[in-house]
Motif scaffolding. Structure first.
Motif, PDB file in Angstrom:
ATOM      1  N   LYS A 167      10.556  -3.248   3.399  1.00 33.61           N
ATOM      2  CA  LYS A 167      11.062  -3.746   2.117  1.00 33.61           C
ATOM      3  C   LYS A 167       9.949  -3.844   1.087  1.00 33.61           C
ATOM      4  CE  LYS A 167      15.066  -6.164   3.894  1.00 33.61           C
ATOM      5  NZ  LYS A 167      15.897  -7.342   3.788  1.00 33.61           N
ATOM      6  N   SER A 168       8.787  -4.317   1.491  1.00 34.14           N
ATOM      7  CA  SER A 168       7.651  -4.437   0.568  1.00 34.14           C
ATOM      8  C   SER A 168       7.201  -3.079   0.063  1.00 34.14           C
ATOM      9  CB  SER A 168       6.467  -5.135   1.253  1.00 34.14           C
ATOM     10  OG  SER A 168       6.789  -6.447   1.573  1.00 34.14           O
ATOM     11  N   ARG A 171       9.770  -1.659  -2.343  1.00 35.89           N
ATOM     12  CA  ARG A 171       9.715  -2.373  -3.618  1.00 35.89           C
ATOM     13  C   ARG A 171       8.517  -1.894  -4.445  1.00 35.89           C
ATOM     14  NH1 ARG A 171       6.877  -6.523  -4.414  1.00 35.89           N
ATOM     15  NH2 ARG A 171       6.911  -7.298  -2.295  1.00 35.89           N
ATOM     16  N   GLU A 175       8.562   0.196  -8.051  1.00 38.99           N
ATOM     17  CA  GLU A 175       7.825  -0.270  -9.232  1.00 38.99           C
ATOM     18  C   GLU A 175       6.964   0.855  -9.796  1.00 38.99           C
ATOM     19  OE1 GLU A 175       7.800  -3.043 -11.162  1.00 38.99           O
ATOM     20  OE2 GLU A 175       9.572  -3.602  -9.999  1.00 38.99           O
TER      21      GLU A 175
END
Length: 182
Positions: A167-168, A171, A175
């Motif tokens: 997930k990190s 994300r 970005e």
């Protein structure tokens, strides 16, 4: 026995006569009592008069054809009839929401003009460059999530990475892509 119990017994007897002997008089009595009540029930639930009338007719036809399915141990005749009515109403609502084939658009789709095509092509090229610029570990996860249509959990199972790490990284990658696409 009170009046309600007496009428319940009477309705059960009428349904049994319809079930066992296709008794038209018994059905006529059931129809005379329940059809107007079903129509009123359907109109109170939002159906217009013609739809309510049509559904009431279908409900009573179901009572005639499915009398063998009535079980007095499970429900009263009124409960059974109004359950059929409720289900018919739900079916009618579903049918209204479903577009008819003639309402579906047919024929050639809108052809984008040349400027739309060029803009889309440029945007795709920009996205391709932005994806290529991502670190390998982020690009691989973006490709699996968005092009491979895998859930984060499926990616975790496939790669052996912890779900939080996946997930990190996704994300962070998104970005970076947003920043590059501006």
């Amino acid at each position: 026995m009170n009046e309600r119990q007496t009428s319940d017994v009477r309705w059960v007897q009428l349904v049994e006569r319809v079930r066992s002997g296709r008794d038209q008089r018994a059905f006529a009595e059931l129809f005379g009592h329940f059809a107007p009540r079903v129509k009123a029930f359907l109109m109170k639930s939002g159906a217009d008069a013609s739809l309510a009338e049509e559904c009431a007719q279908e409900v009573m036809a179901t009572v005639w054809h499915k009398a063998h399915l009535f079980d007095p141990e499970r429900a009263s005749v009124a409960t059974w009839v109004f359950t059929i009515a409720r289900n018919r109403r739900i079916d009618a609502l579903r049918k209204q929401r479903r577009p008819e084939p003639e309402d579906l658009p047919w024929g050639p789709e809108h052809e984008p003009d040349q400027s739309e095509t060029i803009a889309l092509q440029q945007e795709s090229e920009q996205l391709g460059r932005a994806l290529a610029a991502l670190p390998d570990n982020q690009r691989m996860l973006i490709e699996r999530a968005y092009f491979g249509e895998l859930s984060h959990s499926e990616i975790a199972a496939e790669t052996g990475l912890p779900l939080g790490t996946i997930k990190s990284r996704i994300r962070l990658a998104l970005e970076r892509l947003r920043h590059e696409m501006k």
